[in-house]
Design an enzyme around this catalytic site. Sequence first.
Site, mmCIF file in Angstrom:
data_model
loop_
_atom_site.group_PDB
_atom_site.id
_atom_site.type_symbol
_atom_site.label_atom_id
_atom_site.label_comp_id
_atom_site.label_asym_id
_atom_site.label_seq_id
_atom_site.Cartn_x
_atom_site.Cartn_y
_atom_site.Cartn_z
ATOM 1 N N ASP A 52 0.870 -1.182 -0.396
ATOM 2 C CA ASP A 52 -0.126 0.034 -0.092
ATOM 3 C C ASP A 52 1.195 1.503 -0.056
ATOM 4 O OD1 ASP A 52 -2.274 -1.454 -0.011
ATOM 5 O OD2 ASP A 52 -2.195 -1.386 2.576
ATOM 6 N N TYR A 115 7.988 -9.267 6.330
ATOM 7 C CA TYR A 115 7.365 -8.655 7.341
ATOM 8 C C TYR A 115 7.087 -8.205 8.324
ATOM 9 C CZ TYR A 115 3.427 -7.491 3.035
ATOM 10 O OH TYR A 115 3.384 -7.541 1.574
#
Length: 263
Positions: A52, A115
Site C-alpha cells: 500500500d 514483513y
Amino acid sequence: MARQRYLLAVEYVGDAFSGWQAVPWMPSVQQVLETSLERLGDVQVVGSSRTDRGVHAWHNVCHVDLVSDVERPARSLRGCANQYLRRLKMQVQVLSAMKVSEDVHARFSARERTYVYRIRHGTDQVSVFEHGKVWHVRRQLDVEKMQQAAKAMKGRRDFGRWRGAGCQASSSLRTLDEFCVHRDGHGSDTLLSVNARAKSFLYKQVRMMVATLVACGQGSIQVQDIEAMLQDKDYPIVLPKQIAPPHGLYLADVKYDFPILNE
C-alpha cells in the site's frame, strides 16, 4: 520478437509512491519500473506483493516480461533501470536481476513473505531519521503482553477479523509461521520490531494485527480476548477501529525455491 522473463529484487521508500500498483493520480513503484525499462522494448511488471501507499520495502520481488528482438542479459535490465531511477532521484532501486523461465511467477511462485513493523514507544521525541519510518506510540507499552498476544496468533488460524475491506481472498485461513515482538532499545523510548512471516497474507492483515498488539500493550484488549476471537466467530469484536499506519511497515523479504542472484 521474443518474450523474455526476468526476476528482479527491488527496494523502495514507500512514502514516495502511491503503493506498488499503478494508479492515475500518483507515481507507483510498478509504473516507475516499467517506465525505466520501456526503452528496451514492450515491458510488463508484475509484483510479488502489492504494498500500500506508504509501506516500504527492503526486498520486494517482481517479474518483468520484455518483448524485444534483442536477447538481453539480466544485468542490462538492472543497469538500465537504476540509471534512470538515479537520474530522476527516485527512491527505488533494483538490487538484483536474473533471467527465468516463463513458468516462474513473482507472486504465485513465492514460497514465503516476511514483513517487519517498527514501533517507537514512549514520550521522548523521535529522531529526525525515523520520521516516516516508524510508528511513534506515545504511551508506554507492555511489551510482555504484546509478546503473549503475538504467540496466541501464530499458527494456522481464521483471520477473518483481521482482513481489510475490499479483500478479494476466497478464504481467510492463513498460517503464520512466525509472529513475534522483539525489543530493540532501552529506557522509556523503546524501539520494537514485529516480525510476521507466512506464505501469504490477507489485505491489510499485518497492519491490523499490529494495531491489535499495540491495543493489548496499552491494556484496552486482553490476550484472552484475542484467543477467544480466533476460536469463536460469535465472540464480540473488541478490535481497535484504527489500523497501524503504513509508514512503520516494511516488506523485508520474499523467498522462492531458488536464490535471486545477479547475472
